[in-house]
Motif scaffolding. Structure first.
Motif, short mmCIF file in Angstrom:
data_model
loop_
_atom_site.label_atom_id
_atom_site.label_comp_id
_atom_site.label_asym_id
_atom_site.label_seq_id
_atom_site.Cartn_x
_atom_site.Cartn_y
_atom_site.Cartn_z
N ASP A 1 57.09 64.13 -25.62
CA ASP A 1 56.52 64.93 -24.78
C ASP A 1 57.55 65.58 -23.62
OD1 ASP A 1 53.77 64.25 -25.31
OD2 ASP A 1 53.66 62.69 -23.83
N GLN B 1 49.10 69.45 -26.69
CA GLN B 1 49.73 69.54 -25.33
C GLN B 1 48.55 70.35 -24.37
OE1 GLN B 1 51.90 67.95 -24.05
NE2 GLN B 1 53.25 67.08 -25.79
N SER C 1 48.97 64.78 -22.84
CA SER C 1 48.74 65.26 -24.35
C SER C 1 48.07 64.02 -24.85
CB SER C 1 50.38 64.78 -24.80
OG SER C 1 50.84 63.58 -24.78
#
Length: 557
Positions: A302, A280, A165
């Motif tokens: 995440d 992402q 990410s």
């Protein structure tokens, strides 16, 4: 008088040749009628000419037909719109106005868009409005279409995916922040809240809903933020120019942006706070092709985003005829729930655990059969109940306790439990999943996967941020940010596709299993030849299956 004019012109021409010799001088005159062929002036090796021959987006006419009426002016061609969006990222342009101006000056871009020299391009506001009106599913379809082209070219293996990410700056400044207030005092304290903002003016339009303007943080969270604020104000004097009376510690629990309510304050050590979105990204390890991308709130962890990412990734890969068997990620995606979810999906997780994970209390031994912990003095800490922490995203843990009788008079009591009456052992409910993941990460294959992860996803993220217009989102809202990320990922895959040169011959290396172990479809390698394998599984998936053999063998773990 009629003959004097040519004589005067010849005299000037003679004088010009005497003083300037054979020096040429070009004068520009506009042509009222011009015959010009764009295809003749764009070379065959040009990127956009090759892209036009390779990319077919005619399916968009049928997909976008329900979104147009039967009367009124003609809209922008949907194929032209998506091509303009691709050009914006391929040329690293973040402004729609600058995009139209840039395209009007390039012959190859006009040829790619099917526009003539004297044909006016769409207005920049039309591009912006069309981006808002068309649904996200169309952008997903364009991305999947480009990914299918990469798969047909042999650039996607599917079995090993890498996820990471990055923060993308939102189209909003920190000066637009407003202070959240309690629900019952929302209207009364709206003006007073602006004292903590850097601007005295209010936003032209407050796009945030009432639920976001109201304060939802608990008392404990507010006390923690207040303590951080006092510490921050005390330490800011160490920096030059820090004596600012209006300086205030900002947090997503106490502040929001009225111009872009979906943007969140990103907190990253060593960097200034700013409003961002979270990108992402999932990349295939074969040719570094992007297989999935999505936008998330910048304050989401995440590990929370991983289940949704795996679900969408599996659907897209299954649609293209592939399957994921190994997932590589960093520590941010670690959690017991994610380990268990990936094992249910049949995916090997190469995700190192975070530093807060403790396998058990020091000196204690776990007995799986009877489910208890044995202390160094031989006393048992038995299981009592399972705890679900709602404040920490429903994290589940198991509580083990000893008895007061066992700990009373114990020589290790002072160093073990201190002033408490019994020993409390709070262990995650996914301890076995953690242990299996740790064993995979520290194995020989796990060390190789770590190097593969670092060499795969980091260059892709750097390319998107620095060269494909993803340094900042020029739209507002999570949905529009997701659309922009999809187009940027499609532009990246198109670049990889046009630069890809397939190998004429491929060498397949297969790891032989033990004699009693069988490979897929109940066939043994003793009776199979390469031609038979290709015939059974299909030539399209042959390379992918051969690369999966070390993972499918399971002997390396």
């Amino acid at each position: 008088m009629l003959v004097a004019q040519p004589i005067e012109d010849n005299r000037k021409r003679i004088y010009y040749q005497i003083f300037n010799g054979m020096q040429g001088r070009k004068t520009f005159e506009d042509e009222r009628e011009l015959r010009f062929s764009l295809s003749a002036h764009v070379p065959a090796h040009n990127f956009y000419r090759r892209l036009k021959d390779r990319l077919d987006l005619s399916l968009l006419y049928e997909l976008t037909a329900p979104f147009y009426g039967s009367c009124g002016q003609h809209s922008i061609d949907p194929v032209v719109f998506f091509k303009l969006c691709l050009v914006a990222h391929l040329e690293n342009i973040a402004s729609d106005r600058k995009l139209i101006e840039h395209c009007s000056l390039r012959l190859d871009l006009l040829y790619f868009l099917d526009y003539q020299l004297d044909e006016p391009l769409p207005w920049h506001s039309t591009v912006s409005r069309t981006r808002q009106l068309l649904p996200t599913e169309l952008f997903e379809e364009v991305f999947t279409r480009v990914l299918s082209l990469c798969a047909e070219a042999g650039m996607v293996s599917g079995h090993t995916q890498v996820i990471d990410s990055a923060l993308i700056k939102a189209n909003a400044s920190m000066g637009s922040l407003e202070l959240k207030v309690p629900q019952e005092q929302l209207e009364a304290r709206l003006q007073q809240a602006r004292v903590f903002s850097s601007a005295d003016r209010r936003a032209h339009q407050n796009r945030a809903p009432l639920t976001q303007r109201a304060l939802t943080a608990s008392r404990e969270e507010l006390l923690e933020i207040r303590a951080r604020n006092r510490k921050w104000q005390k330490e800011q004097d160490l920096y030059p120019g820090a004596h600012n009376k209006g300086a205030k510690y900002t947090s997503n629990k106490t502040h929001y942006s009225p111009v872009d309510p979906d943007a969140r304050i990103a907190v990253k050590p060593g960097k200034a706070r700013k409003l961002c979105y979270l990108l992402q990204l999932v990349v295939d390890t074969s040719r570094h092709v992007i297989t999935h991308v999505q936008a998330e709130y910048a304050d989401r962890k995440d590990s929370i985003c991983l289940p949704g990412i795996v679900r969408h990734l599996s659907e897209r890969l299954h649609q293209l005829g592939f399957g994921c068997t190994a997932l590589l990620a960093d520590t941010g995606y670690c959690s017991g729930e994610n380990y268990a979810m990936l094992e249910r999906e049949g995916i090997w997780a190469f995700i190192p655990p975070h530093g807060t994970y403790v396998g058990g209390p020091e000196g204690f031994t776990y007995h799986k059969e009877d489910d208890y912990w044995l202390c160094p003095e031989g006393k048992r800490a038995t299981f009592r109940k399972e705890i679900v922490n709602a404040k920490r995203n429903n994290v589940r843990s198991r509580l083990y306790l000893t008895t007061r009788k066992d700990c009373k008079g114990c020589p290790r009591k002072e160093s073990c439990i201190g002033g408490q009456h019994e020993k409390k052992v709070n262990i995650t409910s996914f301890r076995e999943e953690y242990e299996r993941a740790i064993a995979r990460v520290h194995s020989r294959w796990g060390r190789r996967m770590k190097r593969l992860r670092q060499a795969t996803v980091e260059p892709v993220l750097g390319t998107l941020l620095d060269f494909l217009g993803m340094r900042k989102v020029n739209t507002r809202g999570l949905e529009l940010a997701h659309k922009g990320m999809l187009v940027a990922a499609a532009a990246y895959n198109l670049q990889k596709l046009l630069r890809f040169t397939p190998k004429r011959s491929q060498v397949a290396v297969m790891a032989l299993p033990s004699p009693e172990q069988e490979v897929f479809s109940g066939l043994t390698l003793e009776s199979m030849e390469r031609g038979e394998i290709r015939k059974r599984i299909g030539s399209r998936n042959y390379a992918g299956v051969v690369q999966q053999l070390p993972v499918l063998g399971l002997g390396l773990f």
